[in-house]
Design an enzyme around this catalytic site. Structure first.
Site, PDB file in Angstrom:
ATOM      1  CG  ASP A  62      17.706  -6.453  -5.641  1.00 17.94           C
ATOM      2  OD1 ASP A  62      16.867  -6.909  -5.144  1.00 17.94           O
ATOM      3  OD2 ASP A  62      17.879  -4.977  -5.486  1.00 17.94           O
ATOM      4  CB  SER A 128       3.859   7.466 -11.626  1.00 17.03           C
ATOM      5  OG  SER A 128       2.714   7.127 -11.423  1.00 17.03           O
ATOM      6  CE1 TYR A 154       2.928   4.549  -9.327  1.00 19.88           C
ATOM      7  CE2 TYR A 154       4.896   3.063  -9.238  1.00 19.88           C
ATOM      8  CZ  TYR A 154       4.156   3.805  -9.957  1.00 19.88           C
ATOM      9  OH  TYR A 154       4.465   4.136 -11.292  1.00 19.88           O
ATOM     10  CE  LYS A 158       7.850   4.779 -10.349  1.00 20.14           C
ATOM     11  NZ  LYS A 158       9.191   4.353 -10.943  1.00 20.14           N
TER      12      LYS A 158
HETATM   13  C1  WQD Z   1      -6.692   0.959 -13.832  1.00 21.72           C
HETATM   14  C2  WQD Z   1      -8.391   1.082 -13.346  1.00 21.72           C
HETATM   15  C3  WQD Z   1      -8.775   0.355 -11.415  1.00 21.72           C
HETATM   16  C4  WQD Z   1      -7.560  -3.867 -12.390  1.00 21.72           C
HETATM   17  C5  WQD Z   1      -1.240   1.979 -13.147  1.00 21.72           C
HETATM   18  C6  WQD Z   1       0.113   1.416 -12.886  1.00 21.72           C
HETATM   19  C7  WQD Z   1       1.142   2.869 -12.187  1.00 21.72           C
HETATM   20  C8  WQD Z   1       1.077   3.888 -13.173  1.00 21.72           C
HETATM   21  C9  WQD Z   1      -0.281   4.209 -13.522  1.00 21.72           C
HETATM   22  C10 WQD Z   1       2.859   4.402 -14.217  1.00 21.72           C
HETATM   23  C11 WQD Z   1      -8.450   1.487 -12.017  1.00 21.72           C
HETATM   24  C12 WQD Z   1      -9.441  -0.781 -12.753  1.00 21.72           C
HETATM   25  C13 WQD Z   1      -7.761  -2.505 -12.505  1.00 21.72           C
HETATM   26  C14 WQD Z   1      -8.780  -4.856 -12.315  1.00 21.72           C
HETATM   27  C15 WQD Z   1     -10.135  -2.992 -12.089  1.00 21.72           C
HETATM   28  N1  WQD Z   1       1.481   3.625 -14.102  1.00 21.72           N
HETATM   29  N2  WQD Z   1      -9.205  -2.232 -12.426  1.00 21.72           N
HETATM   30  N3  WQD Z   1     -10.034  -4.164 -12.234  1.00 21.72           N
HETATM   31  O1  WQD Z   1      -4.099   1.659 -10.900  1.00 21.72           O
HETATM   32  O2  WQD Z   1      -4.235   3.385 -12.719  1.00 21.72           O
HETATM   33  O3  WQD Z   1      -1.851   2.285 -11.990  1.00 21.72           O
HETATM   34  O4  WQD Z   1      -0.994   3.053 -14.327  1.00 21.72           O
HETATM   35  O5  WQD Z   1       3.615   4.786 -13.317  1.00 21.72           O
HETATM   36  O6  WQD Z   1       2.349   1.995 -11.863  1.00 21.72           O
HETATM   37  O7  WQD Z   1       0.026   0.431 -12.227  1.00 21.72           O
HETATM   38  O8  WQD Z   1      -3.911   1.277 -13.512  1.00 21.72           O
HETATM   39  O9  WQD Z   1      -4.633  -0.885 -14.748  1.00 21.72           O
HETATM   40  O10 WQD Z   1      -4.127  -1.179 -12.076  1.00 21.72           O
HETATM   41  O11 WQD Z   1      -6.126   0.317 -12.812  1.00 21.72           O
HETATM   42  O12 WQD Z   1     -11.298  -2.519 -12.027  1.00 21.72           O
HETATM   43  O13 WQD Z   1      -8.643  -6.051 -12.319  1.00 21.72           O
HETATM   44  O14 WQD Z   1      -8.738  -0.162 -13.675  1.00 21.72           O
HETATM   45  O15 WQD Z   1      -9.597   0.010 -10.400  1.00 21.72           O
HETATM   46  O16 WQD Z   1      -9.826   2.327 -11.754  1.00 21.72           O
HETATM   47  P1  WQD Z   1      -3.599   2.141 -12.241  1.00 21.72           P
HETATM   48  P2  WQD Z   1      -4.553  -0.179 -13.414  1.00 21.72           P
END
Ligand code: WQD
Length: 341
Positions: A62, A128, A154, A158
């Site tokens: 870690d 991000s 989160y 960043k």
């Molecule tokens: C995308 C869309 C959810 C899961 C990710 C990374 C984050 C950053 C940006 C790098 C949203 C929807 C999701 C589900 C759903 N990357 N969804 N059902 O939140 O944009 O963030 O990309 O920095 O680290 O986590 O991505 O894939 O979680 O969500 O409807 O079971 O899909 O609501 O609209 P997110 P995600």
């Protein structure tokens, strides 16, 4: 290619980290991999070797353990660092803010202390698009925009990471590059490496592939009342291999300011429903889904202006969202057949 080839890759068994290691090895670098397996698995090390034919130098531990971290800098002549190690789930960060601030920021502070002590000045920082703090981008987001108020802890980790790096760069020889990811998805085209979330996936595409593979009952689409054409959130989905290639390109990027920042996206927005329909069309497999309430921390629409990376990094996304969907499904089937978890 930079002269000394030893590059410390923190979080190297994670989704983007592992794909970046493959690209580094293929270009002749020597990745020194560090991970605590908090959101990955040791089986990824074997998969990387399967693809590259090389064994990685790997340390499990870690980054909040200063003695452990310093021991790596003592053993190696590092010429740069690619820093991925961080928790990254937007909704989880809303539920566990201290978990995110402690893990993401203390690790970075310890890393910067070692870099200063051992005079390692080059760092590529995994940032991000959430730092823009934009709820609904009707226009593509550009790096010239001032960073705003992120919508989740989160995103704040960043944003604070970028501020720390910029402040230190202003008073030292540290030269950071921030890569602001939009939505990395997909898997290595070989089908032998991909996303391996521990427990139920937070991100949408692995949740879809696990649902279609029968590991999950159904996908819940979080909200259909957003201010978007079909009511579901719009994101800029970019193939993970394109994201990985950008990190290697950034290592040899030279610039005459204290730091530099690039968006990593495709410049195109896709809604959750469109993603589901695309998956069904490409794979011929139906996706079982239902609509549920909005998820805390989600925003309506985000997509990137990618002109700066094209101009100054000589990089742009080459793979399509269709490629990413197909590669993700190929990986899901491969990992289940080979019992990789
Ligand atoms: C995308 C869309 C959810 C899961 C990710 C990374 C984050 C950053 C940006 C790098 C949203 C929807 C999701 C589900 C759903 N990357 N969804 N059902 O939140 O944009 O963030 O990309 O920095 O680290 O986590 O991505 O894939 O979680 O969500 O409807 O079971 O899909 O609501 O609209 P997110 P995600």
């Amino acid at each position: 290619m930079i002269e000394n080839k030893e590059i410390l890759v923190t979080g190297g068994t994670g989704f983007i980290g592992s794909h970046t290691i493959v690209e580094l090895v293929e270009l002749g670098y020597t990745p020194i991999v560090l991970d605590n397996y908090s959101n990955s698995s040791s089986s990824i090390i074997r998969q990387i070797s399967l693809i590259t034919g090389k064994k990685c130098i790997f340390y499990q531990g870690d980054m909040r353990d200063k003695v452990f971290l310093k021991s790596i800098f003592t053993k190696h002549q590092l010429s740069g660092v690619i820093h991925f190690a961080a928790f990254k789930a937007v909704a989880e960060s809303v539920e566990k803010p201290l978990h995110y601030y402690d893990n993401n920021l203390v690790a970075l502070i310890n890393l910067l202390g070692c870099m200063e002590e051992f005079r390692v000045n080059k760092i590529v920082f995994s940032s991000s698009c959430t730092v823009y703090g934009v709820e609904n981008s009707l226009e593509p987001l550009t790096e010239q925009m001032s960073v705003g108020k992120p919508n989740s802890p989160y995103g704040w980790t960043k944003w604070m990471g970028e501020q720390m790096l910029a402040d230190i760069a202003g008073k030292s020889d540290l030269r950071p590059i921030f890569l602001r990811y939009f939505n990395p998805i997909g898997a290595h085209p070989s089908g032998k490496l991909g996303e391996l979330p521990l427990g139920p996936p937070n991100n949408v595409l692995p949740y879809i592939t696990q649902t279609v593979a029968g590991l999950r009952k159904e996908l819940t689409i979080f909200g259909k009342d957003y201010d978007t054409p079909d009511g579901t959130c719009v994101r800029d989905y970019i193939h993970v291999t394109d994201v990985a290639k950008a990190h290697v390109r950034a290592l040899s990027h030279s610039f005459n300011s204290n730091f530099d920042v690039f968006n990593l996206g495709t410049g195109k927005g896709t809604s959750v429903l469109e993603l589901v329909r695309l998956f069904e069309k490409i794979t011929g497999k139906p996706v079982n889904y239902q609509f549920g309430p909005r998820r805390p921390g989600d925003v309506d629409a985000l997509f990137a202006d990618v002109s700066k990376a094209k101009k100054f990094l000589n990089w742009n996304a080459e793979r399509t969202i269709e490629d990413a969907i197909l590669d993700a499904w190929k990986w899901e089937q491969y990992r289940l057949e080979n019992e990789i978890s």
